[in-house]
Design a protein around this motif. Structure first.
Motif, PDB file in Angstrom:
ATOM      1  N   GLU A  35       2.530 -11.891 -17.948  1.00  0.00           N
ATOM      2  CA  GLU A  35       3.680 -11.293 -17.263  1.00  0.00           C
ATOM      3  C   GLU A  35       3.236 -10.132 -16.374  1.00  0.00           C
ATOM      4  O   GLU A  35       3.742  -9.956 -15.260  1.00  0.00           O
ATOM      5  N   ASP A  36       2.283  -9.330 -16.861  1.00  0.00           N
ATOM      6  CA  ASP A  36       1.769  -8.227 -16.042  1.00  0.00           C
ATOM      7  C   ASP A  36       1.078  -8.761 -14.788  1.00  0.00           C
ATOM      8  O   ASP A  36       1.212  -8.204 -13.697  1.00  0.00           O
ATOM      9  N   VAL A  37       0.327  -9.851 -14.938  1.00  0.00           N
ATOM     10  CA  VAL A  37      -0.341 -10.467 -13.787  1.00  0.00           C
ATOM     11  C   VAL A  37       0.686 -10.959 -12.775  1.00  0.00           C
ATOM     12  O   VAL A  37       0.507 -10.802 -11.563  1.00  0.00           O
ATOM     13  N   LEU A  38       1.780 -11.542 -13.260  1.00  0.00           N
ATOM     14  CA  LEU A  38       2.818 -12.004 -12.340  1.00  0.00           C
ATOM     15  C   LEU A  38       3.435 -10.850 -11.575  1.00  0.00           C
ATOM     16  O   LEU A  38       3.744 -10.972 -10.382  1.00  0.00           O
ATOM     17  N   GLN A  39       3.616  -9.720 -12.239  1.00  0.00           N
ATOM     18  CA  GLN A  39       4.161  -8.548 -11.559  1.00  0.00           C
ATOM     19  C   GLN A  39       3.204  -8.079 -10.460  1.00  0.00           C
ATOM     20  O   GLN A  39       3.628  -7.749  -9.339  1.00  0.00           O
ATOM     21  N   GLU A  40       1.913  -8.064 -10.763  1.00  0.00           N
ATOM     22  CA  GLU A  40       0.916  -7.676  -9.765  1.00  0.00           C
ATOM     23  C   GLU A  40       0.888  -8.671  -8.600  1.00  0.00           C
ATOM     24  O   GLU A  40       0.755  -8.277  -7.432  1.00  0.00           O
ATOM     25  N   THR A  41       1.025  -9.948  -8.928  1.00  0.00           N
ATOM     26  CA  THR A  41       1.046 -10.979  -7.885  1.00  0.00           C
ATOM     27  C   THR A  41       2.259 -10.814  -6.984  1.00  0.00           C
ATOM     28  O   THR A  41       2.165 -10.944  -5.752  1.00  0.00           O
ATOM     29  N   TRP A  42       3.399 -10.512  -7.595  1.00  0.00           N
ATOM     30  CA  TRP A  42       4.613 -10.317  -6.802  1.00  0.00           C
ATOM     31  C   TRP A  42       4.463  -9.139  -5.845  1.00  0.00           C
ATOM     32  O   TRP A  42       4.845  -9.228  -4.666  1.00  0.00           O
ATOM     33  N   LEU A  43       3.900  -8.046  -6.326  1.00  0.00           N
ATOM     34  CA  LEU A  43       3.733  -6.872  -5.469  1.00  0.00           C
ATOM     35  C   LEU A  43       2.845  -7.196  -4.270  1.00  0.00           C
ATOM     36  O   LEU A  43       3.104  -6.735  -3.149  1.00  0.00           O
ATOM     37  N   ARG A  44       1.808  -7.992  -4.501  1.00  0.00           N
ATOM     38  CA  ARG A  44       0.950  -8.408  -3.394  1.00  0.00           C
ATOM     39  C   ARG A  44       1.694  -9.370  -2.467  1.00  0.00           C
ATOM     40  O   ARG A  44       1.624  -9.254  -1.233  1.00  0.00           O
ATOM     41  N   TRP A  45       2.415 -10.288  -3.043  1.00  0.00           N
ATOM     42  CA  TRP A  45       3.147 -11.305  -2.280  1.00  0.00           C
ATOM     43  C   TRP A  45       4.239 -10.680  -1.419  1.00  0.00           C
ATOM     44  O   TRP A  45       4.480 -11.118  -0.288  1.00  0.00           O
ATOM     45  N   ALA A  46       4.880  -9.658  -1.915  1.00  0.00           N
ATOM     46  CA  ALA A  46       5.982  -9.023  -1.183  1.00  0.00           C
ATOM     47  C   ALA A  46       5.511  -8.365   0.116  1.00  0.00           C
ATOM     48  O   ALA A  46       6.321  -8.105   1.013  1.00  0.00           O
ATOM     49  N   GLU A  47       4.207  -8.103   0.206  1.00  0.00           N
ATOM     50  CA  GLU A  47       3.667  -7.446   1.401  1.00  0.00           C
ATOM     51  C   GLU A  47       3.092  -8.440   2.412  1.00  0.00           C
ATOM     52  O   GLU A  47       2.670  -8.052   3.507  1.00  0.00           O
ATOM     53  N   VAL A  48       3.089  -9.717   2.068  1.00  0.00           N
ATOM     54  CA  VAL A  48       2.438 -10.729   2.903  1.00  0.00           C
ATOM     55  C   VAL A  48       3.353 -11.174   4.042  1.00  0.00           C
ATOM     56  O   VAL A  48       4.570 -11.288   3.882  1.00  0.00           O
ATOM     57  N   ASP A  49       2.753 -11.434   5.194  1.00  0.00           N
ATOM     58  CA  ASP A  49       3.458 -12.033   6.325  1.00  0.00           C
ATOM     59  C   ASP A  49       3.480 -13.545   6.088  1.00  0.00           C
ATOM     60  O   ASP A  49       2.453 -14.227   6.221  1.00  0.00           O
ATOM     61  N   LEU A  50       4.642 -14.076   5.720  1.00  0.00           N
ATOM     62  CA  LEU A  50       4.735 -15.484   5.332  1.00  0.00           C
ATOM     63  C   LEU A  50       4.332 -16.431   6.457  1.00  0.00           C
ATOM     64  O   LEU A  50       3.875 -17.555   6.203  1.00  0.00           O
ATOM     65  N   GLU A  51       4.488 -16.001   7.688  1.00  0.00           N
ATOM     66  CA  GLU A  51       4.114 -16.859   8.809  1.00  0.00           C
ATOM     67  C   GLU A  51       2.605 -17.095   8.871  1.00  0.00           C
ATOM     68  O   GLU A  51       2.148 -18.040   9.518  1.00  0.00           O
ATOM     69  N   GLN A  52       1.840 -16.252   8.189  1.00  0.00           N
ATOM     70  CA  GLN A  52       0.387 -16.391   8.178  1.00  0.00           C
ATOM     71  C   GLN A  52      -0.111 -17.201   6.980  1.00  0.00           C
ATOM     72  O   GLN A  52      -1.313 -17.441   6.852  1.00  0.00           O
ATOM     73  N   VAL A  53       0.813 -17.625   6.111  1.00  0.00           N
ATOM     74  CA  VAL A  53       0.435 -18.361   4.903  1.00  0.00           C
ATOM     75  C   VAL A  53       0.679 -19.852   5.121  1.00  0.00           C
ATOM     76  O   VAL A  53       1.814 -20.292   5.295  1.00  0.00           O
TER      77      VAL A  53
END
Length: 298
Positions: A35-53
């Motif tokens: 669950e902690d890893v998912l929280q860290e992943t979300w924080l990283r994901w929230a900053e990503v430009d989806l058009e570049q993924v």
């Protein structure tokens, strides 16, 4: 977390959350750390430009795997000072998980313990390749190795696990009968029914984490296992009840004292007899069970 009804990033994350949690859990053996890893992943994901993924699922799996691998290295150091045997944190699973044979087997307590004998990188590669069929290039990015090296690691880890993983085919009827025997013993104190379903060389591993009483090494043999069960089930103050459930794809008994979760007892069967008992008593490993609903990966 933002309102996912109007947020494509959150929509994507929620869509893949069960997969990401399972990847992290299989690498770590801990629901709380997953669950902690998912929280860290979300924080990283929230900053990503989806058009570049290009591939959102692959990107999220890659980030989750990296975070889980980093955390696993820390957990390994922590386990070196753990009191007594270490068991994976039990995870409630729905019966449907059994329909995915590879996933159900990899989640089982027996195989999770085999995964503990791999190095962190070997474990991550095995889980990503053998359980989730991630391609070698993606795994290479996740673990910081070349694709050629990842292929070698995958081959080596597969041989290691195949040589140690137990083979079993258990019918639902056999599992239900065995758990019913344990449930009757818990609630009546009569162990005769349990004696009838235990293999002569049954092994019991109990995990108290130094907080609850537990054997400091595996207990082997019917007589010794029964003696330990009598001691463990007889030291409760209050009304002890058992509830049949499924953890890590294994038949299990959730034990409660006066309605409060006390421990989890998962079993492995071979030819209708219980060959292994995994007895999780460490309270820190039961908090996820108390607040969780069965994981359904379909």
């Amino acid at each position: 977390m933002r309102d996912h009804t109007a947020d494509p990033a959150t929509d994507a994350f929620v869509a893949h959350r069960n997969l990401l949690f399972t990847v992290a859990y299989e690498i770590l053996g801990s629901a709380a750390d997953a669950e902690d890893v998912l929280q860290e992943t979300w924080l990283r994901w929230a900053e990503v430009d989806l058009e570049q993924v290009r591939d959102q699922r692959a990107y999220l799996v890659r980030v989750t795997s990296r975070r889980a691998l980093d955390r696993l290295r820390t957990l390994r150091r922590r386990k070196e000072t753990y009191v007594g045997p270490w068991l994976p944190e039990p995870l409630l699973t729905s019966p449907d998980v059994a329909e995915n044979v590879e996933l159900a087997e990899s989640l089982s307590m027996a195989v999770m313990l085999v995964l503990e004998t791999l190095s962190p990188t070997e474990r991550a590669v095995f889980v990503l390749r053998e359980v989730f069929d991630v391609d070698y290039d993606e795994i290479a990015e996740a673990v910081g190795k070349t694709p050629a090296t990842v292929r070698q690691i995958a081959h080596r880890s597969r041989k290691h696990v195949d040589a140690r993983r137990p083979r079993q085919v258990v019918s639902p009827r056999q599992a239900k009968a065995a758990i019913a025997s344990f449930q009757h013993a818990v609630e009546t104190g009569d162990l005769q029914g349990v004696l009838d379903v235990l293999a002569p060389d049954v092994v019991l591993i109990s995990d108290g984490g130094g907080v609850r009483s537990a054997a400091l090494r595996p207990v082997i043999g019917l007589t010794k296992v029964v003696r330990l069960l009598l001691a463990a089930l007889g030291d409760k103050e209050g009304t002890l009840t058992g509830e049949a459930t499924t953890v890590n794809g294994d038949p299990a008994l959730l034990l409660r004292v006066d309605g409060e979760i006390d421990s989890i007892m998962a079993i492995r069967l071979d030819d209708g007899l219980v060959t292994d008992i995994y007895f999780v008593r460490n309270p820190a490993k039961l908090t996820h069970i108390a607040a969780d609903t069965p994981l359904d990966l379909n």
